[in-house]
Design a protein around this motif. Sequence first.
Motif, PDB file in Angstrom:
ATOM      1  N   ALA A   1       0.852  -1.200   0.000  1.00  0.00           N
ATOM      2  CA  ALA A   1       0.000   0.000   0.000  1.00  0.00           C
ATOM      3  C   ALA A   1       0.881   1.241   0.000  1.00  0.00           C
ATOM      4  O   ALA A   1       1.049   1.902   1.037  1.00  0.00           O
ATOM      5  N   PRO A   2       1.485   1.564  -1.153  1.00  0.00           N
ATOM      6  CA  PRO A   2       2.425   2.689  -1.240  1.00  0.00           C
ATOM      7  C   PRO A   2       1.854   4.010  -0.718  1.00  0.00           C
ATOM      8  O   PRO A   2       2.566   4.772  -0.051  1.00  0.00           O
ATOM      9  N   ASP A   3       0.593   4.279  -1.006  1.00  0.00           N
ATOM     10  CA  ASP A   3       0.002   5.552  -0.564  1.00  0.00           C
ATOM     11  C   ASP A   3      -0.071   5.621   0.959  1.00  0.00           C
ATOM     12  O   ASP A   3       0.165   6.674   1.557  1.00  0.00           O
ATOM     13  N   VAL A   4      -0.409   4.493   1.577  1.00  0.00           N
ATOM     14  CA  VAL A   4      -0.442   4.444   3.045  1.00  0.00           C
ATOM     15  C   VAL A   4       0.967   4.645   3.601  1.00  0.00           C
ATOM     16  O   VAL A   4       1.171   5.356   4.591  1.00  0.00           O
ATOM     17  N   GLY A   5       1.944   4.004   2.941  1.00  0.00           N
ATOM     18  CA  GLY A   5       3.330   4.161   3.373  1.00  0.00           C
ATOM     19  C   GLY A   5       3.771   5.612   3.336  1.00  0.00           C
ATOM     20  O   GLY A   5       4.385   6.114   4.285  1.00  0.00           O
ATOM     21  N   LYS A   6       3.444   6.300   2.242  1.00  0.00           N
ATOM     22  CA  LYS A   6       3.813   7.710   2.128  1.00  0.00           C
ATOM     23  C   LYS A   6       3.130   8.540   3.207  1.00  0.00           C
ATOM     24  O   LYS A   6       3.711   9.493   3.745  1.00  0.00           O
ATOM     25  N   ALA A   7       1.898   8.172   3.536  1.00  0.00           N
ATOM     26  CA  ALA A   7       1.157   8.918   4.559  1.00  0.00           C
ATOM     27  C   ALA A   7       1.754   8.739   5.952  1.00  0.00           C
ATOM     28  O   ALA A   7       1.500   9.545   6.850  1.00  0.00           O
ATOM     29  N   LEU A   8       2.567   7.685   6.133  1.00  0.00           N
ATOM     30  CA  LEU A   8       3.186   7.433   7.436  1.00  0.00           C
ATOM     31  C   LEU A   8       4.490   8.195   7.626  1.00  0.00           C
ATOM     32  O   LEU A   8       5.141   8.075   8.669  1.00  0.00           O
ATOM     33  N   LYS A   9       4.864   9.002   6.632  1.00  0.00           N
ATOM     34  CA  LYS A   9       6.108   9.762   6.720  1.00  0.00           C
ATOM     35  C   LYS A   9       6.217  10.599   7.999  1.00  0.00           C
ATOM     36  O   LYS A   9       7.289  10.659   8.615  1.00  0.00           O
ATOM     37  N   PRO A  10       5.133  11.270   8.462  1.00  0.00           N
ATOM     38  CA  PRO A  10       5.253  12.064   9.695  1.00  0.00           C
ATOM     39  C   PRO A  10       5.647  11.246  10.923  1.00  0.00           C
ATOM     40  O   PRO A  10       6.236  11.798  11.862  1.00  0.00           O
ATOM     41  N   VAL A  11       5.358   9.945  10.917  1.00  0.00           N
ATOM     42  CA  VAL A  11       5.745   9.098  12.056  1.00  0.00           C
ATOM     43  C   VAL A  11       7.265   9.019  12.145  1.00  0.00           C
ATOM     44  O   VAL A  11       7.851   9.197  13.222  1.00  0.00           O
ATOM     45  N   GLY A  12       7.904   8.767  10.995  1.00  0.00           N
ATOM     46  CA  GLY A  12       9.368   8.741  10.976  1.00  0.00           C
ATOM     47  C   GLY A  12       9.959  10.105  11.265  1.00  0.00           C
ATOM     48  O   GLY A  12      10.957  10.227  11.974  1.00  0.00           O
ATOM     49  N   THR A  13       9.325  11.154  10.708  1.00  0.00           N
ATOM     50  CA  THR A  13       9.812  12.523  10.940  1.00  0.00           C
ATOM     51  C   THR A  13       9.740  12.882  12.418  1.00  0.00           C
ATOM     52  O   THR A  13      10.651  13.531  12.960  1.00  0.00           O
ATOM     53  N   GLY A  14       8.673  12.457  13.080  1.00  0.00           N
ATOM     54  CA  GLY A  14       8.530  12.748  14.506  1.00  0.00           C
ATOM     55  C   GLY A  14       9.647  12.140  15.323  1.00  0.00           C
ATOM     56  O   GLY A  14      10.193  12.787  16.241  1.00  0.00           O
ATOM     57  N   PHE A  15      10.033  10.908  14.992  1.00  0.00           N
ATOM     58  CA  PHE A  15      11.126  10.271  15.726  1.00  0.00           C
ATOM     59  C   PHE A  15      12.443  10.989  15.463  1.00  0.00           C
ATOM     60  O   PHE A  15      13.244  11.200  16.383  1.00  0.00           O
ATOM     61  N   VAL A  16      12.674  11.365  14.209  1.00  0.00           N
ATOM     62  CA  VAL A  16      13.902  12.104  13.883  1.00  0.00           C
ATOM     63  C   VAL A  16      13.940  13.427  14.647  1.00  0.00           C
ATOM     64  O   VAL A  16      14.987  13.846  15.143  1.00  0.00           O
ATOM     65  N   ASN A  17      12.802  14.087  14.783  1.00  0.00           N
ATOM     66  CA  ASN A  17      12.753  15.344  15.529  1.00  0.00           C
ATOM     67  C   ASN A  17      13.094  15.129  17.002  1.00  0.00           C
ATOM     68  O   ASN A  17      13.712  15.986  17.639  1.00  0.00           O
ATOM     69  N   LEU A  18      12.684  13.996  17.553  1.00  0.00           N
ATOM     70  CA  LEU A  18      13.046  13.680  18.941  1.00  0.00           C
ATOM     71  C   LEU A  18      14.559  13.508  19.069  1.00  0.00           C
ATOM     72  O   LEU A  18      15.168  13.964  20.050  1.00  0.00           O
ATOM     73  N   ILE A  19      15.172  12.855  18.088  1.00  0.00           N
ATOM     74  CA  ILE A  19      16.628  12.706  18.097  1.00  0.00           C
ATOM     75  C   ILE A  19      17.303  14.071  17.968  1.00  0.00           C
ATOM     76  O   ILE A  19      18.277  14.379  18.664  1.00  0.00           O
TER      77      ILE A  19
END
Length: 460
Positions: free
Chosen positions: A38-56
């Motif tokens: 589900a590529p579109d769902v995967g792209k929509a999950l980008k903020p989850v990864g971004t949030g973790f990077v922001n915590l780092i």
Amino acid sequence: MSDSATAQHASARRDRTHYLYVAVIVAVVLGIAVGILAPDVGKALKPVGTGFVNLIKMMISPVIFCTIVLGVGSIRQAAKVGKVGGLALLYFIVMSTFALVIGLIVGNLLEPGAGMNLAAIRGNAPAAEAESTTEFLLGIIPTTLVSPLVGESVLQTLFVALLIGFAVQALGQSGQAILRGIKHFERLVFRVLSMIMWLAPIGAFGAIAAVVGETGWAALAALGQIMLAFYITCLIFIVVVLGVILRFGAGMSIFSLIRYLTREYLLIVSTSSSESALPRLIAKMEHLGVSRPVVGITVPTGYSFNLDGTAIYLTMASLFIAEAMGTPLSIGEQISLLLFMIIASKGAAGVTGAGLATLAGGLGAHRPDLVEGVGLIVGIDRFMSEARAVTNFSGNAVATVLIGKWVGEFDPDQANRVLSGEDPFDEMTMIDDEEPPELHERALPGHPVAAHHGEGAHHA
């Protein structure tokens, strides 16, 4: 606390780390599945990864500030022990710099991540803007002495940390109280960082799903390439570089030393931590024929300043992120990044997540637009931790033998008996999870090892 209680307590801590390791693997697999199916769902999950990077990113300034201030203080303490400390520090600086250079060379030759074109992952991150040398140098000077701790400029944090570190040195004995205070603050910072790292599976899931959703199988091929390249580079560094140095410096075979330390390597691979084998390395190096004073100075100091595997990882990961995001680092930027990493990499393996924070800090100092790419590494960071830990451990084992040989505190006859099997190491005298009393004493505030071996320092 009894020996059995100590072992059980350490075992419990190790098990929790294993849970995190397994969770990251599961999260990566799920992220790949979502990205493919589900590529579109995967792209929509980008903020989850971004949030973790922001915590780092939130932890970059305090981590760098604490490790650099305490590291500068450690150099002074180690140098005070005389010939052994000075020679060890010089060797550590040369070898870690050499490892950084090897990482850059391999990264430039293989260009892992090239062709992924993940420019979209940068989102709204600011693009790097050209600035004159004068603007760059003036930008390093902060508005106030404490503003870098609440700002985003990593170079300003590095600048202030160096100033404070040397100022504490100049205070002499009275500066030890300040170092102890910063050490307590570092324990707090690393505790927060450890808490954040338990969110790594969530961050890895979001980041991998977004990347795979964006590029498909190309992302998996690139991630596999950087992992394989890193493992091969670490293997070559241990067998060829360290092997040649050990052969000519001490007349010893690297394979004989590896065979002697087999149990320690198994312990490191099972825990993804070179520091889990630190007490055993101290005992085994003494048994090998290196004098106790040399071992007591070289091994703990090396665990803070001689992180060859981490150095290789930092440079290769930086080049991978830049290539994957379609904006490779120029030669000038690579040299500047190298100089930054030489300083900032000290203590980068001290606690879980510190390596990611240092990586993000290096990119943030030179190319802020690439920091978001750290999310690419989160998913595979744990897979590369074993190679980092094994390389760090090997580098410190070789360093201990070499320093002992160079200062005349090494018994080659004893080493030959040990390596030939005539004088095997008595395992009954060594409890895996118990820290030797002499190590504990050396770890008191003011000694080199105190700078980076606080609570949680057993992680890689």
